[in-house]
Design an enzyme around this catalytic site. Structure first.
Site, PDB file in Angstrom:
ATOM      1  N   CYS A   1       4.975   0.455   0.507  1.00 29.00           N
ATOM      2  CA  CYS A   1       5.013  -0.212  -0.794  1.00 29.00           C
ATOM      3  C   CYS A   1       5.926  -1.426  -0.702  1.00 29.00           C
ATOM      4  O   CYS A   1       7.017  -1.340  -0.133  1.00 29.00           O
ATOM      5  CB  CYS A   1       5.534   0.765  -1.848  1.00 29.00           C
ATOM      6  SG  CYS A   1       5.652   0.081  -3.513  1.00 29.00           S
TER       7      CYS A   1
ATOM      8  N   HIS B   1      -2.708   4.106  -5.633  1.00 26.75           N
ATOM      9  CA  HIS B   1      -1.314   3.708  -5.386  1.00 26.75           C
ATOM     10  C   HIS B   1      -0.866   2.718  -6.465  1.00 26.75           C
ATOM     11  O   HIS B   1       0.209   2.870  -7.060  1.00 26.75           O
ATOM     12  CB  HIS B   1      -1.201   3.080  -3.990  1.00 26.75           C
ATOM     13  CG  HIS B   1       0.166   2.595  -3.649  1.00 26.75           C
ATOM     14  ND1 HIS B   1       0.983   3.253  -2.756  1.00 26.75           N
ATOM     15  CD2 HIS B   1       0.865   1.507  -4.074  1.00 26.75           C
ATOM     16  CE1 HIS B   1       2.129   2.583  -2.659  1.00 26.75           C
ATOM     17  NE2 HIS B   1       2.083   1.518  -3.440  1.00 26.75           N
ATOM     18  N   GLU B   2      -1.683   1.704  -6.730  1.00 25.95           N
ATOM     19  CA  GLU B   2      -1.328   0.697  -7.742  1.00 25.95           C
ATOM     20  C   GLU B   2      -1.369   1.288  -9.148  1.00 25.95           C
ATOM     21  O   GLU B   2      -0.542   0.950 -10.001  1.00 25.95           O
ATOM     22  CB  GLU B   2      -2.237  -0.534  -7.631  1.00 25.95           C
ATOM     23  CG  GLU B   2      -2.154  -1.254  -6.298  1.00 25.95           C
ATOM     24  CD  GLU B   2      -0.745  -1.613  -5.850  1.00 25.95           C
ATOM     25  OE1 GLU B   2       0.106  -1.933  -6.708  1.00 25.95           O
ATOM     26  OE2 GLU B   2      -0.485  -1.582  -4.638  1.00 25.95           O
TER      27      GLU B   2
ATOM     28  N   HIS C   1       1.767   2.812 -10.130  1.00 21.21           N
ATOM     29  CA  HIS C   1       2.789   1.859 -10.582  1.00 21.21           C
ATOM     30  C   HIS C   1       2.732   1.636 -12.096  1.00 21.21           C
ATOM     31  O   HIS C   1       3.773   1.524 -12.735  1.00 21.21           O
ATOM     32  CB  HIS C   1       2.633   0.511  -9.876  1.00 21.21           C
ATOM     33  CG  HIS C   1       3.280   0.454  -8.533  1.00 21.21           C
ATOM     34  ND1 HIS C   1       4.633   0.628  -8.339  1.00 21.21           N
ATOM     35  CD2 HIS C   1       2.757   0.224  -7.307  1.00 21.21           C
ATOM     36  CE1 HIS C   1       4.917   0.519  -7.057  1.00 21.21           C
ATOM     37  NE2 HIS C   1       3.797   0.275  -6.404  1.00 21.21           N
TER      38      HIS C   1
END
Length: 192
Positions: free
Chosen positions: A106, A148-149, A152
């Site tokens: 990341c 993954h994003e 966030h």
């Protein structure tokens, strides 16, 4: 314009981001800056919280992975040749398929890579860069980058998937990142 990447330890990385509307101020410029920032940082995805914006927006470009893979890896993933896309106000509709492990990193947590298990397939409802509603299914590497994003914008980080002992072993490295004691070849914003 290349924007600084927010480093681990900044509280914005732990907030659930807010939805935006088509009249969000200077959205086109923000997206242009995000693409430039992501590419200059050698990333394949970037979420708005990583550039200190608490909004539900992220971008990905999984094509880069396929363009740079070794010949023996060609054809290994179902989502080849990848995807370049903007995701606004995304919501997961469904996760399916077996979970599989892949070594993730990341931009906000530099110099740390760990194996993370994620579902193979995600169905996502989102608005594209033109605020057109999309409902699409993504698989493989592209699905992984999206998940993954997406984490966030939900205030979650890939290290949250690690076993407690492994995370504890990374404690001093994470503290160093928080304190700005890490060298990277892209702009970072340390501190709170």
């Amino acid at each position: 314009m290349i924007l600084p990447i927010v480093a681990y330890g900044n509280p914005i990385l732990r907030k659930v981001a807010e939805e935006i509307t088509p009249d969000y101020p200077e959205l086109k410029k923000l997206l242009d800056d995000m693409w430039e920032t992501m590419y200059s940082s050698y990333g394949v995805g970037l979420a708005a919280p990583q550039i200190n914006r608490n909004i539900r927006l992220f971008i990905i470009d999984s094509k880069q992975i396929f363009d740079n893979q070794d010949d023996e890896d060609k054809g290994k993933y179902s989502d080849e040749p990848g995807l370049k896309e903007t995701f606004i106000n995304a919501k997961i509709v469904e996760l399916s398929g077996p979970e599989w492990v892949y070594n993730e990193g990341c931009l906000s947590i530099p110099k740390i890579r760990e194996d993370v298990s994620r579902h193979e397939t995600v169905v996502l409802e989102y608005l594209d860069a033109n605020f057109k509603l999309q409902v699409k299914t993504f698989t493989g590497i592209t699905a992984r980058i999206i998940l993954h994003e997406y984490d966030h914008i939900e205030g979650k980080l890939f290290i949250d998937y690690l076993k407690p002992l492994r995370k504890k072993m990374l404690g001093s490295k994470l503290t160093d990142i928080t304190k700005g004691k890490v060298k990277v070849d892209y702009r970072m914003s340390f501190g709170k």
